[in-house]
Write an enzyme that holds these catalytic residues in place. Structure first.
Site, PDB file in Angstrom:
ATOM      1  N   ALA A  67       2.633  -2.977  11.203  1.00 23.38           N
ATOM      2  CA  ALA A  67       2.502  -4.360  11.677  1.00 23.38           C
ATOM      3  C   ALA A  67       1.100  -4.642  12.195  1.00 23.38           C
ATOM      4  O   ALA A  67       0.623  -5.777  12.127  1.00 23.38           O
ATOM      5  CB  ALA A  67       3.531  -4.637  12.771  1.00 23.38           C
ATOM      6  N   ASP A  68       0.419  -3.626  12.692  1.00 25.41           N
ATOM      7  CA  ASP A  68      -0.953  -3.782  13.185  1.00 25.41           C
ATOM      8  C   ASP A  68      -1.914  -4.234  12.083  1.00 25.41           C
ATOM      9  O   ASP A  68      -2.979  -4.789  12.371  1.00 25.41           O
ATOM     10  CB  ASP A  68      -1.457  -2.453  13.753  1.00 25.41           C
ATOM     11  CG  ASP A  68      -0.454  -1.793  14.676  1.00 25.41           C
ATOM     12  OD1 ASP A  68       0.661  -1.490  14.199  1.00 25.41           O
ATOM     13  OD2 ASP A  68      -0.775  -1.575  15.855  1.00 25.41           O
TER      14      ASP A  68
ATOM     15  N   ILE B  63      -1.282  -6.454   9.772  1.00 25.03           N
ATOM     16  CA  ILE B  63      -0.883  -7.742   9.199  1.00 25.03           C
ATOM     17  C   ILE B  63      -1.902  -8.844   9.459  1.00 25.03           C
ATOM     18  O   ILE B  63      -1.917  -9.878   8.791  1.00 25.03           O
ATOM     19  CB  ILE B  63       0.509  -8.159   9.736  1.00 25.03           C
ATOM     20  CG1 ILE B  63       1.212  -9.099   8.766  1.00 25.03           C
ATOM     21  CG2 ILE B  63       0.410  -8.763  11.140  1.00 25.03           C
ATOM     22  CD1 ILE B  63       2.691  -9.286   9.060  1.00 25.03           C
TER      23      ILE B  63
ATOM     24  N   GLU C 154       0.840  -1.198   0.000  1.00 23.62           N
ATOM     25  CA  GLU C 154       0.000   0.000   0.000  1.00 23.62           C
ATOM     26  C   GLU C 154       0.877   1.250   0.000  1.00 23.62           C
ATOM     27  O   GLU C 154       1.668   1.455   0.917  1.00 23.62           O
ATOM     28  CB  GLU C 154      -0.908  -0.020   1.228  1.00 23.62           C
ATOM     29  CG  GLU C 154      -1.883  -1.185   1.228  1.00 23.62           C
ATOM     30  CD  GLU C 154      -2.525  -1.415   2.581  1.00 23.62           C
ATOM     31  OE1 GLU C 154      -2.434  -0.517   3.441  1.00 23.62           O
ATOM     32  OE2 GLU C 154      -3.105  -2.494   2.795  1.00 23.62           O
TER      33      GLU C 154
ATOM     34  N   GLU D 152      -4.565  -6.558   2.891  1.00 22.42           N
ATOM     35  CA  GLU D 152      -3.375  -7.287   3.337  1.00 22.42           C
ATOM     36  C   GLU D 152      -3.439  -8.763   2.960  1.00 22.42           C
ATOM     37  O   GLU D 152      -2.418  -9.360   2.593  1.00 22.42           O
ATOM     38  CB  GLU D 152      -3.190  -7.126   4.842  1.00 22.42           C
ATOM     39  CG  GLU D 152      -2.665  -5.765   5.260  1.00 22.42           C
ATOM     40  CD  GLU D 152      -3.723  -4.669   5.173  1.00 22.42           C
ATOM     41  OE1 GLU D 152      -3.347  -3.484   5.066  1.00 22.42           O
ATOM     42  OE2 GLU D 152      -4.920  -5.011   5.202  1.00 22.42           O
TER      43      GLU D 152
ATOM     44  N   PRO E 268      -5.173  -9.364   8.856  1.00 24.46           N
ATOM     45  CA  PRO E 268      -5.997  -9.917   7.766  1.00 24.46           C
ATOM     46  C   PRO E 268      -5.236 -10.896   6.875  1.00 24.46           C
ATOM     47  O   PRO E 268      -5.858 -11.755   6.244  1.00 24.46           O
ATOM     48  CB  PRO E 268      -6.431  -8.665   6.990  1.00 24.46           C
ATOM     49  CG  PRO E 268      -6.397  -7.577   7.992  1.00 24.46           C
ATOM     50  CD  PRO E 268      -5.222  -7.897   8.863  1.00 24.46           C
TER      51      PRO E 268
ATOM     52  N   HIS F 274      -1.457   1.486  15.276  1.00 25.84           N
ATOM     53  CA  HIS F 274      -0.242   1.756  14.514  1.00 25.84           C
ATOM     54  C   HIS F 274       1.010   1.550  15.356  1.00 25.84           C
ATOM     55  O   HIS F 274       2.080   2.060  15.016  1.00 25.84           O
ATOM     56  CB  HIS F 274      -0.235   3.201  13.988  1.00 25.84           C
ATOM     57  CG  HIS F 274      -1.349   3.531  13.059  1.00 25.84           C
ATOM     58  ND1 HIS F 274      -2.628   3.792  13.501  1.00 25.84           N
ATOM     59  CD2 HIS F 274      -1.387   3.641  11.704  1.00 25.84           C
ATOM     60  CE1 HIS F 274      -3.402   4.056  12.467  1.00 25.84           C
ATOM     61  NE2 HIS F 274      -2.675   3.967  11.365  1.00 25.84           N
TER      62      HIS F 274
END
Length: 337
Positions: free
Chosen positions: A84-85, A87, A29, A60, A89, A129
């Site tokens: 990283a939050d 990831i 993204e 994701e 999905p 985040h």
């Protein structure tokens, strides 16, 4: 050599590998034209074209799934999960496909891919985040998990990860993206303002995945840390005046247990520090491994210094971080026992 912060070092790693191997593709993204929200992929689309560096939809699971197909086909995707939050999905794809395909196909297919993502707090990103989910990936057989703490290591580890034939989860501590962190601070300051960036070779080099670094030698106790917490650990032991040995794990899995074991058997004491919550964090695994291998050499119980067992507290972000003050208590407790 060139003077680089971690963002520049990671960008250099992408350029070096993409110049050497036309099968490498980079996407995520805003990773194409915009160059990533933190600018790690800046300029790659202009240099290598839209076929090799491009933007992906906000999906994701789709990003990971397409990378699975590319890797199985013979390409080498390097995908960015913006934080990283985000990831989660794609977690099913990572666990069920990315980590398993080499074994499900008896080695017929491999997964030469890197999933890189900024992780941890320090930028007032709030609950969605700022998380540190590394322990969720170290538990999954078939994945390698890497977290650098310096620009030099970031570039060398990223090149090693891209050239690895198996999948690598590459977490980048965004709190130290812009320069080495002065771990003495427990408040929101510009921690990189007093320190120059690191000297990093311009060209190709690798730092081996699975090899820790002894960043400070000592005889009184061993501190195990990774990412941002390496700098916090160094600040804490310097403030306290303890002759501590600080080990930067660099790679959580595979883990350099030999270096850890050698150090703890020498010092007889151990403190583990990480930013993630305490409960079932990666520190719990480190404590278990040290206990199993060094029990008869330990002179005090192993201590952990971690984040809180709460959802990430935006309003109390800098109180949440393990800092020198909290580390000092653990260091003194270990030395007193």
């Amino acid at each position: 050599m060139a003077t680089m912060n971690m963002i520049q070092a990671l960008n250099s790693a992408h350029r070096v590998t993409m110049e050497r191997d036309e099968d490498i593709v980079v996407y995520g993204e805003d990773a194409g034209y915009f160059g990533g929200v933190f600018r790690v992929t800046e300029g790659l689309q202009k240099q290598f074209g839209k076929q090799r560096c491009f933007d992906a939809p906000i999906s994701e699971c789709g990003i990971v799934a397409t990378a699975v197909g590319m890797a199985a086909y013979g390409l080498k995707p390097v995908i960015e999960i913006q934080f990283a939050d985000y990831i989660y999905p794609g977690y099913d794809q990572i666990v069920s496909e990315v980590a398993k395909i080499r074994y499900r196909t008896a080695g017929e297919w491999s997964m030469p891919m890197v999933i890189r993502s900024p992780y941890g707090g320090g930028i007032f990103g709030g609950q969605t985040h700022s998380q540190s989910p590394e322990s969720l990936f170290t538990h999954i057989a078939g994945l390698k998990t890497v977290i650098p703490s310096t620009p030099y290591d970031a570039k060398g580890l990223m090149i090693a990860a891209i050239e690895d034939p198996d999948p690598v989860i590459f977490f980048e501590p965004k709190r130290i993206y812009n320069g080495p962190f002065d771990g003495h601070h427990d408040k929101p300051v510009k921690p990189w303002s007093k320190h120059p960036a690191s000297d990093v070779p311009d060209g190709h080099y690798t730092v081996p995945i699975g090899k820790a670094a002894v960043v400070r030698e000592g005889a009184d106790l061993t501190v195990l840390a990774y990412g941002t917490m390496v700098h916090v650990a160094l600040a804490a032991v310097e403030e306290d005046g303890i002759d501590a040995e600080v080990i930067d794990l660099r790679s959580l899995f595979p883990l350099d247990i030999d270096t850890i074991e050698q150090s703890v058997k020498k010092t007889g004491r151990c403190v583990v520090v990480h930013e993630a919550p305490r409960n079932t964090g990666f520190g719990a695994e480190l404590v278990s491994l040290v206990q199993e291998r060094c029990f008869y050499h330990l002179e005090a119980p192993i201590q952990r210094v971690t984040g809180w067992d709460t959802p990430y507290p935006h309003a109390y972000e800098w109180a949440y971080f393990p800092g020198p003050k909290r580390m000092k208590k653990a260091l003194e407790k270990v030395m007193a026992d």
